[in-house]
Design a protein around this motif. Structure first.
Motif, PDB file in Angstrom:
ATOM      1  N   GLY A  58       0.818  -1.210   0.000  1.00 26.90           N
ATOM      2  CA  GLY A  58       0.000   0.000   0.000  1.00 26.90           C
ATOM      3  C   GLY A  58       0.849   1.257   0.000  1.00 26.90           C
ATOM      4  O   GLY A  58       0.595   2.199  -0.757  1.00 26.90           O
ATOM      5  N   SER A  73      -9.490   4.318   0.864  1.00 25.75           N
ATOM      6  CA  SER A  73      -8.727   3.145   1.264  1.00 25.75           C
ATOM      7  C   SER A  73      -9.693   2.123   1.836  1.00 25.75           C
ATOM      8  O   SER A  73     -10.504   2.448   2.704  1.00 25.75           O
ATOM      9  CB  SER A  73      -7.686   3.519   2.324  1.00 25.75           C
ATOM     10  OG  SER A  73      -7.060   2.340   2.812  1.00 25.75           O
ATOM     11  N   MET A  78      -4.063   1.681   6.250  1.00 26.75           N
ATOM     12  CA  MET A  78      -3.446   2.627   5.314  1.00 26.75           C
ATOM     13  C   MET A  78      -3.824   4.087   5.599  1.00 26.75           C
ATOM     14  O   MET A  78      -3.179   5.003   5.097  1.00 26.75           O
ATOM     15  CB  MET A  78      -3.860   2.295   3.875  1.00 26.75           C
ATOM     16  CG  MET A  78      -3.306   1.004   3.323  1.00 26.75           C
ATOM     17  SD  MET A  78      -1.501   0.854   3.417  1.00 26.75           S
ATOM     18  CE  MET A  78      -0.928   2.335   2.637  1.00 26.75           C
TER      19      MET A  78
END
Length: 140
Positions: A58, A73, A78
């Motif tokens: 990520g 997301s 993340m």
């Protein structure tokens, strides 16, 4: 790359329905699609959409984006990195509902469900304060 993206996303279709539908509508620029994640940019809204198996991939994908002001997301791990990376000042957590059955949903006669269009923008703004009028226009 489209098939690879859909193969990854379909593993959890309820989580990824927004990304899957964007790809099916052909409004997705697929920037990355592998067995460990998918990164797309929705062409009408310029929103990035990310789903990954782990933080490292990520982070690598996020670092390929030079700037953005709207990114979704699908993994909570993340979010802090994205906010810091792009100096974003707003975070909005959303929950989706999806009716997956092929049969028609039986609803009360008091309730009317219909497709939204531009004529509904004022009503939407009256009851939902998370999007601006300009942001709503790209949806239609």
């Amino acid at each position: 790359m489209k098939n690879t993206a859909v193969e990854y996303l379909i593993k959890n279709p309820l989580l990824h329905i927004g990304m899957i539908e964007t790809i099916h509508r052909d409004t997705a620029d697929i920037l990355y699609a592998e067995s460990d994640g998918v990164l797309i940019k929705e062409e009408k809204s310029n929103a990035y959409m990310l789903s990954v198996d782990n933080f490292d991939i990520g982070k690598e994908l996020i670092n390929t984006i030079s700037r953005c002001n709207l990114i979704l997301s699908h993994q909570e791990f993340m979010v802090d990195y994205i906010i810091d990376r792009f100096k974003l000042n707003k975070k909005l957590e959303c929950f989706q509902a999806v009716y997956m059955d092929k049969s028609k949903l039986i609803i009360s006669e008091e309730l009317e469900i219909k497709q939204l269009d531009k004529s509904h923008i004022e009503v939407i703004l009256e009851h939902y304060g998370k999007l601006s009028k300009d942001r709503l226009f790209w949806m239609f």
